[in-house]
Design a protein around this motif. Structure first.
Motif, PDB file in Angstrom:
ATOM      1  N   VAL A  56       0.834  -1.204   0.000  1.00 38.52           N
ATOM      2  CA  VAL A  56       0.000   0.000   0.000  1.00 38.52           C
ATOM      3  C   VAL A  56       0.871   1.257   0.000  1.00 38.52           C
ATOM      4  O   VAL A  56       0.613   2.214  -0.731  1.00 38.52           O
ATOM      5  CB  VAL A  56      -0.946   0.004   1.216  1.00 38.52           C
ATOM      6  N   GLY A  57       1.922   1.235   0.831  1.00 42.28           N
ATOM      7  CA  GLY A  57       2.806   2.401   0.905  1.00 42.28           C
ATOM      8  C   GLY A  57       3.494   2.684  -0.408  1.00 42.28           C
ATOM      9  O   GLY A  57       3.614   3.846  -0.826  1.00 42.28           O
ATOM     10  N   MET A  58       3.954   1.635  -1.089  1.00 42.43           N
ATOM     11  CA  MET A  58       4.636   1.821  -2.367  1.00 42.43           C
ATOM     12  C   MET A  58       3.693   2.419  -3.408  1.00 42.43           C
ATOM     13  O   MET A  58       4.054   3.360  -4.119  1.00 42.43           O
ATOM     14  CB  MET A  58       5.193   0.492  -2.869  1.00 42.43           C
ATOM     15  N   ILE A  59       2.478   1.890  -3.468  1.00 40.29           N
ATOM     16  CA  ILE A  59       1.499   2.411  -4.429  1.00 40.29           C
ATOM     17  C   ILE A  59       1.164   3.864  -4.114  1.00 40.29           C
ATOM     18  O   ILE A  59       1.071   4.717  -5.009  1.00 40.29           O
ATOM     19  CB  ILE A  59       0.232   1.539  -4.431  1.00 40.29           C
ATOM     20  N   ALA A  60       0.996   4.159  -2.819  1.00 39.77           N
ATOM     21  CA  ALA A  60       0.645   5.519  -2.419  1.00 39.77           C
ATOM     22  C   ALA A  60       1.743   6.515  -2.774  1.00 39.77           C
ATOM     23  O   ALA A  60       1.473   7.641  -3.220  1.00 39.77           O
ATOM     24  CB  ALA A  60       0.372   5.564  -0.906  1.00 39.77           C
ATOM     25  N   MET A  61       3.007   6.123  -2.614  1.00 37.74           N
ATOM     26  CA  MET A  61       4.112   7.042  -2.845  1.00 37.74           C
ATOM     27  C   MET A  61       4.476   7.188  -4.311  1.00 37.74           C
ATOM     28  O   MET A  61       5.157   8.140  -4.691  1.00 37.74           O
ATOM     29  CB  MET A  61       5.347   6.587  -2.054  1.00 37.74           C
ATOM     30  N   VAL A  62       4.037   6.257  -5.155  1.00 36.07           N
ATOM     31  CA  VAL A  62       4.358   6.343  -6.582  1.00 36.07           C
ATOM     32  C   VAL A  62       3.843   7.646  -7.182  1.00 36.07           C
ATOM     33  O   VAL A  62       4.503   8.258  -8.035  1.00 36.07           O
ATOM     34  CB  VAL A  62       3.771   5.132  -7.339  1.00 36.07           C
ATOM     35  N   PHE A  63       2.692   8.121  -6.720  1.00 38.05           N
ATOM     36  CA  PHE A  63       2.119   9.343  -7.289  1.00 38.05           C
ATOM     37  C   PHE A  63       2.992  10.565  -6.988  1.00 38.05           C
ATOM     38  O   PHE A  63       3.187  11.430  -7.846  1.00 38.05           O
ATOM     39  CB  PHE A  63       0.702   9.546  -6.763  1.00 38.05           C
ATOM     40  N   THR A  64       3.538  10.627  -5.781  1.00 41.96           N
ATOM     41  CA  THR A  64       4.445  11.725  -5.460  1.00 41.96           C
ATOM     42  C   THR A  64       5.774  11.554  -6.184  1.00 41.96           C
ATOM     43  O   THR A  64       6.388  12.533  -6.621  1.00 41.96           O
ATOM     44  CB  THR A  64       4.673  11.795  -3.937  1.00 41.96           C
ATOM     45  N   ALA A  65       6.217  10.318  -6.350  1.00 37.23           N
ATOM     46  CA  ALA A  65       7.446  10.064  -7.104  1.00 37.23           C
ATOM     47  C   ALA A  65       7.300  10.534  -8.550  1.00 37.23           C
ATOM     48  O   ALA A  65       8.237  11.089  -9.136  1.00 37.23           O
ATOM     49  CB  ALA A  65       7.797   8.582  -7.068  1.00 37.23           C
ATOM     50  N   LEU A  66       6.123  10.334  -9.134  1.00 37.54           N
ATOM     51  CA  LEU A  66       5.885  10.803 -10.495  1.00 37.54           C
ATOM     52  C   LEU A  66       5.952  12.327 -10.568  1.00 37.54           C
ATOM     53  O   LEU A  66       6.416  12.892 -11.569  1.00 37.54           O
ATOM     54  CB  LEU A  66       4.523  10.308 -10.980  1.00 37.54           C
ATOM     55  N   SER A  67       5.506  12.994  -9.513  1.00 38.61           N
ATOM     56  CA  SER A  67       5.597  14.455  -9.481  1.00 38.61           C
ATOM     57  C   SER A  67       7.054  14.902  -9.457  1.00 38.61           C
ATOM     58  O   SER A  67       7.432  15.856 -10.145  1.00 38.61           O
ATOM     59  CB  SER A  67       4.857  15.004  -8.250  1.00 38.61           C
ATOM     60  N   TYR A  68       7.879  14.223  -8.660  1.00 36.29           N
ATOM     61  CA  TYR A  68       9.313  14.534  -8.665  1.00 36.29           C
ATOM     62  C   TYR A  68       9.912  14.265 -10.039  1.00 36.29           C
ATOM     63  O   TYR A  68      10.783  14.998 -10.510  1.00 36.29           O
ATOM     64  CB  TYR A  68      10.042  13.716  -7.605  1.00 36.29           C
ATOM     65  N   SER A  69       9.433  13.220 -10.679  1.00 30.00           N
ATOM     66  CA  SER A  69       9.970  12.858 -11.989  1.00 30.00           C
ATOM     67  C   SER A  69       9.723  13.951 -13.021  1.00 30.00           C
ATOM     68  O   SER A  69      10.638  14.369 -13.737  1.00 30.00           O
ATOM     69  CB  SER A  69       9.343  11.539 -12.451  1.00 30.00           C
ATOM     70  N   VAL A  70       8.488  14.442 -13.106  1.00 28.84           N
ATOM     71  CA  VAL A  70       8.186  15.451 -14.121  1.00 28.84           C
ATOM     72  C   VAL A  70       8.854  16.783 -13.805  1.00 28.84           C
ATOM     73  O   VAL A  70       9.279  17.510 -14.717  1.00 28.84           O
ATOM     74  CB  VAL A  70       6.658  15.636 -14.288  1.00 28.84           C
ATOM     75  N   MET A  71       8.999  17.111 -12.525  1.00 25.38           N
ATOM     76  CA  MET A  71       9.641  18.382 -12.173  1.00 25.38           C
ATOM     77  C   MET A  71      11.152  18.330 -12.374  1.00 25.38           C
ATOM     78  O   MET A  71      11.777  19.329 -12.736  1.00 25.38           O
ATOM     79  CB  MET A  71       9.302  18.764 -10.734  1.00 25.38           C
ATOM     80  N   SER A  72      11.755  17.176 -12.148  1.00 25.48           N
ATOM     81  CA  SER A  72      13.200  17.058 -12.371  1.00 25.48           C
ATOM     82  C   SER A  72      13.528  17.133 -13.852  1.00 25.48           C
ATOM     83  O   SER A  72      14.615  17.578 -14.241  1.00 25.48           O
ATOM     84  CB  SER A  72      13.728  15.750 -11.776  1.00 25.48           C
ATOM     85  N   ARG A  73      12.598  16.696 -14.692  1.00 24.54           N
ATOM     86  CA  ARG A  73      12.780  16.825 -16.139  1.00 24.54           C
ATOM     87  C   ARG A  73      12.641  18.293 -16.566  1.00 24.54           C
ATOM     88  O   ARG A  73      13.370  18.767 -17.437  1.00 24.54           O
ATOM     89  CB  ARG A  73      11.754  15.965 -16.871  1.00 24.54           C
ATOM     90  N   GLU A  74      11.728  18.992 -15.926  1.00 24.04           N
ATOM     91  CA  GLU A  74      11.475  20.393 -16.272  1.00 24.04           C
ATOM     92  C   GLU A  74      12.565  21.317 -15.733  1.00 24.04           C
ATOM     93  O   GLU A  74      12.958  22.285 -16.385  1.00 24.04           O
ATOM     94  CB  GLU A  74      10.113  20.813 -15.705  1.00 24.04           C
ATOM     95  N   PHE A  75      13.069  21.017 -14.524  1.00 23.25           N
ATOM     96  CA  PHE A  75      14.075  21.868 -13.874  1.00 23.25           C
ATOM     97  C   PHE A  75      15.230  20.993 -13.390  1.00 23.25           C
ATOM     98  O   PHE A  75      15.269  20.583 -12.227  1.00 23.25           O
ATOM     99  CB  PHE A  75      13.461  22.618 -12.698  1.00 23.25           C
ATOM    100  N   PRO A  76      16.208  20.692 -14.251  1.00 19.59           N
ATOM    101  CA  PRO A  76      17.307  19.775 -13.909  1.00 19.59           C
ATOM    102  C   PRO A  76      18.415  20.446 -13.103  1.00 19.59           C
ATOM    103  O   PRO A  76      19.540  20.589 -13.550  1.00 19.59           O
ATOM    104  CB  PRO A  76      17.806  19.326 -15.283  1.00 19.59           C
ATOM    105  N   ILE A  77      18.075  20.897 -11.883  1.00 20.02           N
ATOM    106  CA  ILE A  77      19.048  21.605 -11.051  1.00 20.02           C
ATOM    107  C   ILE A  77      19.015  21.059  -9.632  1.00 20.02           C
ATOM    108  O   ILE A  77      18.056  20.420  -9.209  1.00 20.02           O
ATOM    109  CB  ILE A  77      18.769  23.126 -11.020  1.00 20.02           C
ATOM    110  N   ALA A  78      20.111  21.331  -8.904  1.00 27.71           N
ATOM    111  CA  ALA A  78      20.187  20.916  -7.506  1.00 27.71           C
ATOM    112  C   ALA A  78      19.148  21.684  -6.693  1.00 27.71           C
ATOM    113  O   ALA A  78      18.680  22.740  -7.089  1.00 27.71           O
ATOM    114  CB  ALA A  78      21.594  21.178  -6.968  1.00 27.71           C
ATOM    115  N   GLY A  79      18.801  21.145  -5.552  1.00 22.00           N
ATOM    116  CA  GLY A  79      17.851  21.826  -4.691  1.00 22.00           C
ATOM    117  C   GLY A  79      16.576  21.053  -4.464  1.00 22.00           C
ATOM    118  O   GLY A  79      15.811  21.349  -3.563  1.00 22.00           O
TER     119      GLY A  79
END
Length: 473
Positions: free
Chosen positions: A77-100
């Motif tokens: 359940v935890g893995m499934i729940a966190m995948v959605f936030t992980a996808l948000s990190y994924s799209v933002m890291s593609r958009e803004f490839p910088i430290a921070g």
């Protein structure tokens, strides 16, 4: 510059016109100072170490007790729940490839001033984790070598991780590989011993069973909610991968994939360990809250495996896990300091001339780790970490919606699913967990946030100024 000239320069540099991207400073407003050496495999390893493959040793007994012996379902359940936030990190890291990490993502995707407050909350979260991890190691080490003064363990471990991180991300990478292989080796041995204990010796459940995943009459919406609130906290750290964007080759493609991959892999590792532990010892009522998982290890593998897990666990938590977390927070502090948003920014934003690492920020984190380990309790540290992480995740999910749907008006079914529905689910899951913190957590968390609001107002002259880098993109 014409397309033909640009293509010639790409060919002369040995890069394909289809893969070559603009220099980082043109995309982000920053000069590239850190050394780009990391690959997809390196980032996944970094993420796995930060989340700690043998983490069930810490919380398995609690998860099992709260789930009526269905700890594997809790992790699923935890893995499934966190995948959605992980996808948000994924799209933002593609958009803004910088430290921070979330600091930079919220700063650019939502609002620069909210971004500062996000970074301020991240500091509350990640700055104290290394000290907490070292304290955990000291607690476990006392079971093997009692009598060692806590301050000695704190200083030695903090010095080791600080030295490795200052020397460079390459050394950190190889240390991560070493500790990852050690943990995976222990996990394999434990599973083999558990299989013998259950299937050959006939102990525990005596064979494979679905009861660790489902027991009629005990699984409902309240159970799922409780399971998510327990398990999600075990996945804290996957976002640390995004702090390494400026040290990664082709970060727009690599970082996001590594975030999602590491989360899924660690979920499978947690699930498999908890499943075989439940097969071997199905009665969750007699598990010691702190050492229950270790007791099961001793049941199936004897004293040798028991002490091996403790010793390797001490090293992995106090050195490997703390190493990657320190690496992550030092880059957040470096990123905020080069925007001149923190005290002593001129010092904390310095990059080591030889190693090309945020050395001063790393040393600062090392010093704080010793102080937090000495003067703050593990219970208090855990509460602060949870508040900081969950608050950051919520803001990150909101940033995806704001940046892609509201600002850039992405439309179409695929865009709505990716940039609206998934972040909303991620926000809702994290918001539910955030709403369940105790009073002490809220008081300390909001007090820290209030300090940040005042300090941010001073640094930005009443929230009227933004970092220079944002005006250059």
């Amino acid at each position: 510059m014409s397309k033909s000239v640009a293509s010639n320069e790409m060919l002369n540099s040995g890069e394909s016109p289809n893969t070559r991207r603009e220099p980082a400073e043109k995309q982000t407003g920053y000069t590239q100072e850190l050394r780009r050496t990391l690959t997809f495999k390196d980032l996944v390893t970094f993420g796995l170490i930060t989340m700690l493959p043998i983490a069930p040793t810490q919380v398995y007994a609690l998860a099992s007790a709260e789930s009526f012996g269905m700890a594997p379902l809790v992790y699923l359940v935890g893995m499934i729940a966190m995948v959605f936030t992980a996808l948000s990190y994924s799209v933002m890291s593609r958009e803004f490839p910088i430290a921070g990490s979330a600091y930079s993502f919220v700063q650019r995707g939502l609002n620069p001033h909210v971004g500062f407050l996000t970074g301020w909350i991240i500091i509350l979260d990640y700055l104290i984790i290394p000290g907490m991890l070292i304290s955990f190691s000291n607690l476990w080490l006392s079971a093997v070598l009692p009598g060692i003064p806590p301050i000695v363990i704190l200083i030695v471990f903090a010095a080791i991780i600080t030295l490795v991180n200052v020397r460079g991300i390459i050394l950190t990478r190889w240390a991560s590989y070493l500790f990852l292989f050690c943990q995976l080796g222990l996990i394999v041995i434990f599973i083999i011993c558990a299989l013998k204990y259950v299937l050959i010796d006939g102990n525990g459940l005596g064979g494979f069973s679905l009861s660790p995943f489902y027991q009629p009459g005990k699984v409902d919406l309240q159970f799922i909610a409780t399971a998510a609130s327990i398990a999600v906290l075990g996945f804290i750290g996957f976002d640390s991968i995004s702090t390494l964007s400026e040290e990664t080759r082709n970060p727009t493609r690599t970082v996001g994939r590594a975030v999602v991959a590491s989360l899924c892999l660690i979920g499978l590792l947690f699930l498999s360990q908890s499943y075989f532990a439940t097969l071997a010892h199905p009665d969750h009522t007699d598990l010691d809250p702190g050492m229950g998982y270790f007791d099961i290890i001793r049941e199936v593998g004897g004293d040798v495996l028991y002490y091996a897990f403790i010793v390797i666990g001490v090293a992995c938590v106090g050195i490997a896990n703390a190493l990657t977390v320190q690496s992550a927070i030092s880059r957040v502090i470096y990123s905020m300091s080069r925007d001149k948003l923190l005290p002593f920014s001129g010092i904390l934003s310095k990059v080591h001339d030889r190693y090309k690492t945020p050395a001063n920020a790393t040393i600062f984190v090392g010093l704080v780790s010793v102080l937090t380990g000495l003067f703050l309790s593990l219970d208090l540290l855990a509460k602060l970490v949870n508040f900081g992480a969950m608050s950051t995740y919520m803001l990150l999910n909101l940033s995806v919606i704001t940046h892609f749907i509201i600002k850039n008006k992405r439309r179409g079914f695929g865009s709505l699913i990716r940039y609206l529905v998934c972040p909303l689910i991620g926000f809702s899951v994290i918001g539910f967990i955030w709403s369940g913190f105790d009073k002490t957590t809220y008081i300390i968390g909001f007090a820290w946030l209030a300090i940040g609001i005042v300090f941010g107002a001073i640094k930005s002259k009443g929230y009227r100024e933004v970092p220079p880098a944002l005006s250059e993109i």
